[in-house]
Write a protein that holds these residues in place. Structure first.
Motif, PDB file in Angstrom:
ATOM      1  N   PHE A 129       0.862  -1.185   0.000  1.00  0.00           N
ATOM      2  CA  PHE A 129       0.000   0.000   0.000  1.00  0.00           C
ATOM      3  C   PHE A 129       0.892   1.227   0.000  1.00  0.00           C
ATOM      4  CE2 PHE A 129      -2.733  -3.280   1.466  1.00  0.00           C
ATOM      5  CZ  PHE A 129      -3.991  -2.935   1.007  1.00  0.00           C
ATOM      6  N   ARG A 130       0.461   2.258  -0.685  1.00  0.00           N
ATOM      7  CA  ARG A 130       1.189   3.526  -0.696  1.00  0.00           C
ATOM      8  C   ARG A 130       0.364   4.539   0.092  1.00  0.00           C
ATOM      9  NH1 ARG A 130       4.982   4.143  -5.345  1.00  0.00           N
ATOM     10  NH2 ARG A 130       4.704   6.335  -4.868  1.00  0.00           N
ATOM     11  N   VAL A 131       1.042   5.285   0.949  1.00  0.00           N
ATOM     12  CA  VAL A 131       0.396   6.322   1.749  1.00  0.00           C
ATOM     13  C   VAL A 131       0.994   7.656   1.316  1.00  0.00           C
ATOM     14  CG1 VAL A 131      -0.186   7.142   4.054  1.00  0.00           C
ATOM     15  CG2 VAL A 131       0.276   4.698   3.679  1.00  0.00           C
ATOM     16  N   LYS A 132       0.137   8.550   0.857  1.00  0.00           N
ATOM     17  CA  LYS A 132       0.590   9.882   0.461  1.00  0.00           C
ATOM     18  C   LYS A 132       0.177  10.860   1.552  1.00  0.00           C
ATOM     19  CE  LYS A 132       0.296  13.479  -3.032  1.00  0.00           C
ATOM     20  NZ  LYS A 132      -0.363  13.926  -4.257  1.00  0.00           N
ATOM     21  N   CYS A 133       1.175  11.513   2.136  1.00  0.00           N
ATOM     22  CA  CYS A 133       0.949  12.487   3.197  1.00  0.00           C
ATOM     23  C   CYS A 133       1.390  13.852   2.681  1.00  0.00           C
ATOM     24  CB  CYS A 133       1.765  12.135   4.441  1.00  0.00           C
ATOM     25  SG  CYS A 133       1.465  10.473   5.074  1.00  0.00           S
ATOM     26  N   GLY A 134       0.674  14.887   3.066  1.00  0.00           N
ATOM     27  CA  GLY A 134       1.054  16.212   2.610  1.00  0.00           C
ATOM     28  C   GLY A 134       0.691  17.301   3.595  1.00  0.00           C
ATOM     29  N   VAL A 135       1.469  18.370   3.521  1.00  0.00           N
ATOM     30  CA  VAL A 135       1.180  19.605   4.250  1.00  0.00           C
ATOM     31  C   VAL A 135       1.120  20.692   3.194  1.00  0.00           C
ATOM     32  CG1 VAL A 135       1.991  21.271   5.959  1.00  0.00           C
ATOM     33  CG2 VAL A 135       2.352  18.830   6.343  1.00  0.00           C
ATOM     34  N   TYR A 136       0.019  21.429   3.176  1.00  0.00           N
ATOM     35  CA  TYR A 136      -0.216  22.446   2.165  1.00  0.00           C
ATOM     36  C   TYR A 136      -0.537  23.769   2.838  1.00  0.00           C
ATOM     37  CZ  TYR A 136      -0.594  18.204  -0.550  1.00  0.00           C
ATOM     38  OH  TYR A 136      -0.328  16.984  -1.111  1.00  0.00           O
ATOM     39  N   GLU A 137      -0.199  24.845   2.153  1.00  0.00           N
ATOM     40  CA  GLU A 137      -0.518  26.176   2.654  1.00  0.00           C
ATOM     41  C   GLU A 137      -0.816  27.055   1.454  1.00  0.00           C
ATOM     42  OE1 GLU A 137       1.528  28.203   6.129  1.00  0.00           O
ATOM     43  OE2 GLU A 137       2.404  29.248   4.414  1.00  0.00           O
ATOM     44  N   ASP A 138      -1.932  27.735   1.506  1.00  0.00           N
ATOM     45  CA  ASP A 138      -2.335  28.613   0.414  1.00  0.00           C
ATOM     46  C   ASP A 138      -2.240  27.910  -0.935  1.00  0.00           C
ATOM     47  OD1 ASP A 138      -2.802  30.680   2.217  1.00  0.00           O
ATOM     48  OD2 ASP A 138      -0.727  31.366   2.110  1.00  0.00           O
ATOM     49  N   LYS A 139      -2.741  26.683  -0.986  1.00  0.00           N
ATOM     50  CA  LYS A 139      -2.832  25.873  -2.198  1.00  0.00           C
ATOM     51  C   LYS A 139      -1.476  25.455  -2.769  1.00  0.00           C
ATOM     52  CE  LYS A 139      -7.226  27.953  -3.451  1.00  0.00           C
ATOM     53  NZ  LYS A 139      -7.994  28.639  -4.447  1.00  0.00           N
ATOM     54  N   ARG A 140      -0.406  25.559  -2.000  1.00  0.00           N
ATOM     55  CA  ARG A 140       0.882  25.085  -2.479  1.00  0.00           C
ATOM     56  C   ARG A 140       1.413  24.029  -1.519  1.00  0.00           C
ATOM     57  NH1 ARG A 140       5.749  27.696  -0.345  1.00  0.00           N
ATOM     58  NH2 ARG A 140       5.076  29.049   1.326  1.00  0.00           N
ATOM     59  N   ALA A 141       2.106  23.062  -2.087  1.00  0.00           N
ATOM     60  CA  ALA A 141       2.644  21.962  -1.277  1.00  0.00           C
ATOM     61  C   ALA A 141       3.882  22.422  -0.534  1.00  0.00           C
ATOM     62  CB  ALA A 141       2.972  20.780  -2.169  1.00  0.00           C
ATOM     63  N   GLU A 144       5.342  16.867   0.618  1.00  0.00           N
ATOM     64  CA  GLU A 144       4.598  15.683   0.210  1.00  0.00           C
ATOM     65  C   GLU A 144       5.509  14.486   0.420  1.00  0.00           C
ATOM     66  OE1 GLU A 144       1.405  17.138  -3.090  1.00  0.00           O
ATOM     67  OE2 GLU A 144       3.388  16.597  -3.838  1.00  0.00           O
ATOM     68  N   LEU A 145       4.963  13.447   0.990  1.00  0.00           N
ATOM     69  CA  LEU A 145       5.725  12.269   1.356  1.00  0.00           C
ATOM     70  C   LEU A 145       4.912  11.041   0.954  1.00  0.00           C
ATOM     71  CD1 LEU A 145       8.091  11.019   3.094  1.00  0.00           C
ATOM     72  CD2 LEU A 145       6.512  11.184   5.032  1.00  0.00           C
ATOM     73  N   VAL A 146       5.540  10.112   0.253  1.00  0.00           N
ATOM     74  CA  VAL A 146       4.869   8.873  -0.119  1.00  0.00           C
ATOM     75  C   VAL A 146       5.636   7.723   0.528  1.00  0.00           C
ATOM     76  CG1 VAL A 146       4.140   7.374  -2.005  1.00  0.00           C
ATOM     77  CG2 VAL A 146       4.078   9.862  -2.297  1.00  0.00           C
ATOM     78  N   VAL A 147       4.913   6.892   1.266  1.00  0.00           N
ATOM     79  CA  VAL A 147       5.505   5.781   2.003  1.00  0.00           C
ATOM     80  C   VAL A 147       4.841   4.491   1.526  1.00  0.00           C
ATOM     81  CG1 VAL A 147       5.876   4.787   4.292  1.00  0.00           C
ATOM     82  CG2 VAL A 147       5.817   7.266   4.006  1.00  0.00           C
ATOM     83  N   SER A 148       5.644   3.453   1.286  1.00  0.00           N
ATOM     84  CA  SER A 148       5.115   2.132   0.943  1.00  0.00           C
ATOM     85  C   SER A 148       5.142   1.250   2.184  1.00  0.00           C
ATOM     86  CB  SER A 148       5.966   1.484  -0.152  1.00  0.00           C
ATOM     87  OG  SER A 148       5.850   2.196  -1.354  1.00  0.00           O
ATOM     88  N   VAL A 149       4.026   0.565   2.432  1.00  0.00           N
ATOM     89  CA  VAL A 149       3.916  -0.349   3.576  1.00  0.00           C
ATOM     90  C   VAL A 149       3.291  -1.659   3.115  1.00  0.00           C
ATOM     91  CG1 VAL A 149       3.820   1.487   5.309  1.00  0.00           C
ATOM     92  CG2 VAL A 149       1.700   0.646   4.293  1.00  0.00           C
ATOM     93  N   ASP A 150       3.411  -2.683   3.953  1.00  0.00           N
ATOM     94  CA  ASP A 150       2.967  -4.020   3.571  1.00  0.00           C
ATOM     95  C   ASP A 150       1.476  -4.277   3.749  1.00  0.00           C
ATOM     96  OD1 ASP A 150       5.534  -4.845   2.790  1.00  0.00           O
ATOM     97  OD2 ASP A 150       6.053  -5.383   4.852  1.00  0.00           O
ATOM     98  N   THR A 151       0.847  -3.617   4.723  1.00  0.00           N
ATOM     99  CA  THR A 151      -0.547  -3.949   5.027  1.00  0.00           C
ATOM    100  C   THR A 151      -1.444  -2.714   5.043  1.00  0.00           C
ATOM    101  OG1 THR A 151      -0.336  -3.684   7.424  1.00  0.00           O
ATOM    102  CG2 THR A 151       0.236  -5.862   6.493  1.00  0.00           C
ATOM    103  N   ARG A 152      -2.721  -2.986   4.857  1.00  0.00           N
ATOM    104  CA  ARG A 152      -3.725  -1.920   4.940  1.00  0.00           C
ATOM    105  C   ARG A 152      -3.747  -1.322   6.348  1.00  0.00           C
ATOM    106  NH1 ARG A 152      -8.366  -1.191   1.898  1.00  0.00           N
ATOM    107  NH2 ARG A 152      -8.156  -3.291   1.076  1.00  0.00           N
TER     108      ARG A 152
END
Length: 182
Positions: A129-141, A144-152
């Motif tokens: 599974f890929r998890v996309k995490c982000g912190v945004y401010e005023d519509k700009r990133a 952004e961090l994408v992490v791969s893990v084994d389970t849901r």
């Protein structure tokens, strides 16, 4: 009783005013909560009001999709803002004041929901599974961090922890990346 066409116009102006004054894209759930809690319209009427605003180019709609979580967000367009500016006075002052009060009380929470996003989805190339995490401010990133893990379950845990701790995690990541090693 109010003429149905007048009520329809008032409902459209109410939504345009709400989304414009929030100054952030609002999720469908946030819009539903507002109109339901204030008893302005039921779900069916809301959907009948949103559709022509989107089709007419007054609201822009975006979809954020994850495996078991999809979020629809609405943002006012330039055309929608122009229409609102022209017809705003047709929305009763008491409704505008109620919306302004709601925004003052809820903008921080809605902004946090918009600025700290975490979604997960299956990686089609393998069983991860890929998890996309982000912190945004005023519509700009900002991050952004994408992490791969084994389970849901791991993906859900990362998603939950990111949403709860995004600002602190962001700060720690920035500090770790900006420390001079020389």
């Amino acid at each position: 009783m109010t003429d149905p066409s007048e009520k329809s116009i008032e409902n459209k102006l109410l939504l345009l005013y709400l989304i414009s004054r929030m100054e952030l894209p609002m999720s469908q759930a946030q819009v539903i909560d507002f109109v339901r809690d204030a008893d302005y319209m039921d779900y069916y009427t809301l959907q009948q009001t949103l559709a022509p605003l989107v089709e007419g180019g007054h609201l822009d709609v975006t979809e954020e999709n994850a495996l078991d979580n999809s979020t629809t967000r609405y943002n006012i367009t330039d055309e929608g803002q122009t229409s609102l500016d022209f017809f705003e006075k047709q929305l009763p002052w008491s409704r505008r004041q109620a919306i302004d009060n709601y925004i003052a009380e809820n903008r921080g929470k809605i902004k946090k929901d918009y600025e700290n996003i975490a979604t997960y989805f299956p990686n089609m190339e393998n069983d991860e599974f890929r998890v996309k995490c982000g912190v945004y401010e005023d519509k700009r990133a900002l991050l952004e961090l994408v992490v791969s893990v084994d389970t849901r379950e791991q993906a859900k845990l990362i998603q939950s922890n990111w949403r709860a701790n995004a600002s602190g995690l962001y700060q720690r990541i920035i500090e770790a990346l900006t420390v001079s090693n020389g």
